[in-house]
Write a protein that holds these residues in place. Structure first.
Motif, short mmCIF file in Angstrom:
data_model
loop_
_atom_site.label_atom_id
_atom_site.label_comp_id
_atom_site.label_asym_id
_atom_site.label_seq_id
_atom_site.Cartn_x
_atom_site.Cartn_y
_atom_site.Cartn_z
N VAL A 90 -7.21 8.30 3.87
CA VAL A 90 -6.68 6.95 3.65
C VAL A 90 -6.66 6.17 4.96
CG1 VAL A 90 -4.62 5.63 3.03
CG2 VAL A 90 -5.29 7.59 1.64
N ARG A 91 -6.15 6.80 6.01
CA ARG A 91 -6.09 6.14 7.33
C ARG A 91 -7.47 5.67 7.77
NH1 ARG A 91 -5.50 10.02 12.32
NH2 ARG A 91 -7.65 10.33 11.63
N ASP A 92 -8.46 6.55 7.65
CA ASP A 92 -9.80 6.22 8.12
C ASP A 92 -10.44 5.14 7.25
OD1 ASP A 92 -9.36 8.13 10.04
OD2 ASP A 92 -10.64 9.65 9.11
N ALA A 93 -10.12 5.15 5.96
CA ALA A 93 -10.73 4.18 5.05
C ALA A 93 -10.26 2.76 5.31
CB ALA A 93 -10.43 4.57 3.60
N VAL A 94 -9.03 2.60 5.80
CA VAL A 94 -8.49 1.25 6.00
C VAL A 94 -8.59 0.79 7.45
CG1 VAL A 94 -6.91 1.56 4.06
CG2 VAL A 94 -6.10 2.00 6.39
N ALA A 95 -9.01 1.67 8.35
CA ALA A 95 -9.02 1.33 9.77
C ALA A 95 -9.89 0.11 10.05
CB ALA A 95 -9.48 2.52 10.60
N GLY A 96 -11.02 0.01 9.36
CA GLY A 96 -11.93 -1.10 9.58
C GLY A 96 -11.43 -2.42 9.04
N LEU A 97 -10.33 -2.39 8.29
CA LEU A 97 -9.74 -3.61 7.74
C LEU A 97 -8.57 -4.11 8.57
CD1 LEU A 97 -9.76 -2.54 3.98
CD2 LEU A 97 -11.37 -4.07 5.14
N GLY A 98 -8.39 -3.50 9.73
CA GLY A 98 -7.31 -3.94 10.60
C GLY A 98 -5.94 -3.46 10.18
N LEU A 99 -5.88 -2.42 9.35
CA LEU A 99 -4.61 -1.90 8.88
C LEU A 99 -4.27 -0.62 9.64
CD1 LEU A 99 -5.00 -2.35 5.01
CD2 LEU A 99 -3.88 -3.88 6.64
N THR A 100 -3.04 -0.52 10.11
CA THR A 100 -2.55 0.66 10.80
C THR A 100 -1.70 1.47 9.84
OG1 THR A 100 -2.54 -0.52 12.92
CG2 THR A 100 -1.23 1.51 12.77
N ALA A 101 -2.11 2.69 9.57
CA ALA A 101 -1.45 3.51 8.57
C ALA A 101 -0.34 4.35 9.21
CB ALA A 101 -2.47 4.43 7.89
N GLN A 102 0.76 4.52 8.47
CA GLN A 102 1.90 5.33 8.91
C GLN A 102 2.16 6.42 7.88
OE1 GLN A 102 4.28 5.55 11.64
NE2 GLN A 102 4.60 7.42 10.44
N PRO A 103 2.03 7.70 8.26
CA PRO A 103 2.30 8.79 7.31
C PRO A 103 3.79 9.09 7.22
CG PRO A 103 1.55 9.72 9.39
CD PRO A 103 1.55 8.21 9.56
N VAL A 104 4.25 9.36 6.00
CA VAL A 104 5.66 9.66 5.75
C VAL A 104 5.74 10.84 4.78
CG1 VAL A 104 7.84 8.80 4.80
CG2 VAL A 104 6.36 7.26 6.11
N LEU A 105 6.47 11.87 5.15
CA LEU A 105 6.75 12.95 4.20
C LEU A 105 7.71 12.42 3.15
CD1 LEU A 105 7.28 15.90 6.70
CD2 LEU A 105 5.29 15.52 5.23
N SER A 106 7.45 12.74 1.89
CA SER A 106 8.26 12.18 0.81
C SER A 106 9.65 12.80 0.72
CB SER A 106 7.55 12.37 -0.53
OG SER A 106 7.58 13.74 -0.91
N GLY A 107 9.83 13.98 1.31
CA GLY A 107 11.08 14.70 1.15
C GLY A 107 11.13 15.49 -0.14
N SER A 108 10.10 15.34 -0.97
CA SER A 108 10.02 16.09 -2.23
C SER A 108 8.82 17.02 -2.17
CB SER A 108 9.95 15.11 -3.41
OG SER A 108 9.89 15.81 -4.63
N LYS A 109 7.70 16.63 -2.81
CA LYS A 109 6.52 17.49 -2.81
C LYS A 109 5.41 16.98 -1.91
CE LYS A 109 5.76 17.18 -7.17
NZ LYS A 109 5.07 17.35 -8.48
N GLY A 110 5.28 15.66 -1.79
CA GLY A 110 4.09 15.11 -1.16
C GLY A 110 4.37 14.20 0.01
N MET A 111 3.60 13.12 0.06
CA MET A 111 3.66 12.19 1.17
C MET A 111 3.48 10.77 0.66
SD MET A 111 1.18 14.10 3.98
CE MET A 111 1.43 12.81 5.21
N GLN A 112 3.71 9.82 1.55
CA GLN A 112 3.27 8.44 1.36
C GLN A 112 2.53 8.00 2.62
OE1 GLN A 112 7.12 8.27 0.96
NE2 GLN A 112 6.92 8.96 -1.15
N VAL A 113 1.61 7.06 2.44
CA VAL A 113 0.98 6.40 3.58
C VAL A 113 1.30 4.92 3.46
CG1 VAL A 113 -1.15 5.89 4.81
CG2 VAL A 113 -0.86 8.12 3.70
N TYR A 114 2.02 4.40 4.45
CA TYR A 114 2.39 2.98 4.48
C TYR A 114 1.35 2.20 5.27
CZ TYR A 114 7.05 3.76 2.52
OH TYR A 114 8.09 4.08 1.68
#
Length: 285
Positions: free
Chosen positions: A155-179
């Motif tokens: 996800v991070r690499d896919a949006v890098a060319g669009l000027g978006l900076t991705a922030q990874p977050v552990l969900s605290g449950s099973k998975g993650m989110q990318v903001y």
């Protein structure tokens, strides 16, 4: 047993501070309150100016829980609110930078999880354009955090060319989110409608599904998820919410939705973090 405490210039009556909220860990209501007061600035930054939905476990995570949008009539008058929605709901909207007193009152009410939309509310409750896009990474067993980490990097690499900076977050449950915070200008910028944000996230999920069909799924059908990571793009819908970073979770252990670094994601070995872990990481212990 009850006592009155002064927090943030307000007096709050707290009860049952010895109640065990997380039986598996022995974590008490007092410890939850202490955690929320310690992270009030960090969590407050995530909640500020957003309609706040709470999930309450009045008797701890081993008992029933329920979501609550409307602020109860007996809530303190100093908790700011706006009325919004088709069926008008009186939402709390925290406006201060360090909302210790509101968080303490919510802890008293058995709130563990704090959920917010991807947009902020104006003073009259009118939705402002989304200021971020969030992509949920929900693993279907036997997939888990290792698979989520691989997809998060994609996800991070896919949006890098669009000027978006991705922030990874552990969900605290099973998975993650990318903001993906939306910058003021650029190919993908603030000013999108929630529908536009959801469509962008859906397109991203579809693209990654095509590129990584053995690992990623973008459709909500549960039968497609085993062994794969579902990219939940729907959290960008104007009526949807996401658990806020630094919010506790109603899991067996006192886990937290916690930001992590890309170095940690790429190194592997991610585990969900607890309240105690977060306090140490943030230098608040």
């Amino acid at each position: 047993m009850s006592e009155s405490v002064s927090i943030g210039g307000h007096t709050i009556r707290v009860t049952n501070l010895d109640r065990v909220m997380y039986p598996e860990a022995g974590t008490t209501k007092a410890e939850v309150l202490d955690y929320l007061l310690a992270v009030a600035e960090l969590l407050g930054h995530q909640l500020r100016d957003r309609l706040l939905t709470r999930r309450r476990w009045p008797h701890g995570v081993a008992e029933e829980s329920f979501f609550e949008k409307n602020l109860p009539a007996h809530a303190p008058a100093w908790i700011p609110t706006v009325t919004a929605g088709r069926d008008p709901v009186r939402y709390p909207v925290l406006r201060e930078a360090v909302p210790q007193a509101p968080l303490a009152w919510f802890a008293q009410m058995g709130v563990l999880e704090f959920h917010v939309p991807q947009w902020r509310a104006a003073a009259d409750g009118t939705p402002e354009p989304p200021d971020r896009i969030v992509v949920g990474l929900d693993p279907g067993a036997p997939a888990g955090l290792p698979e989520c980490a691989v997809v998060a990097v994609a996800v991070r690499d896919a949006v890098a060319g669009l000027g978006l900076t991705a922030q990874p977050v552990l969900s605290g449950s099973k998975g993650m989110q990318v903001y993906l915070p939306l910058p003021p200008s650029g190919p993908v910028a603030r000013g999108l409608s929630p529908q536009g944000a959801a469509e962008f996230a859906h397109g991203l999920a579809t693209t990654l599904t095509e590129a990584m069909p053995d690992l990623v799924v973008s459709r909500m059908t549960r039968s497609l998820r085993p062994g794969k990571v579902f990219l939940d793009w729907s959290q960008n819908n104007g009526s949807k919410t996401t658990v806020a970073p630094y919010s506790p979770r109603g899991t067996a252990l006192p886990q937290v939705a916690a930001p992590v670094t890309w170095a940690e994601v790429e190194a592997g070995g991610l585990v969900q973090l607890t309240m105690a872990d977060v306090l140490v990481r943030e230098g608040l212990d």
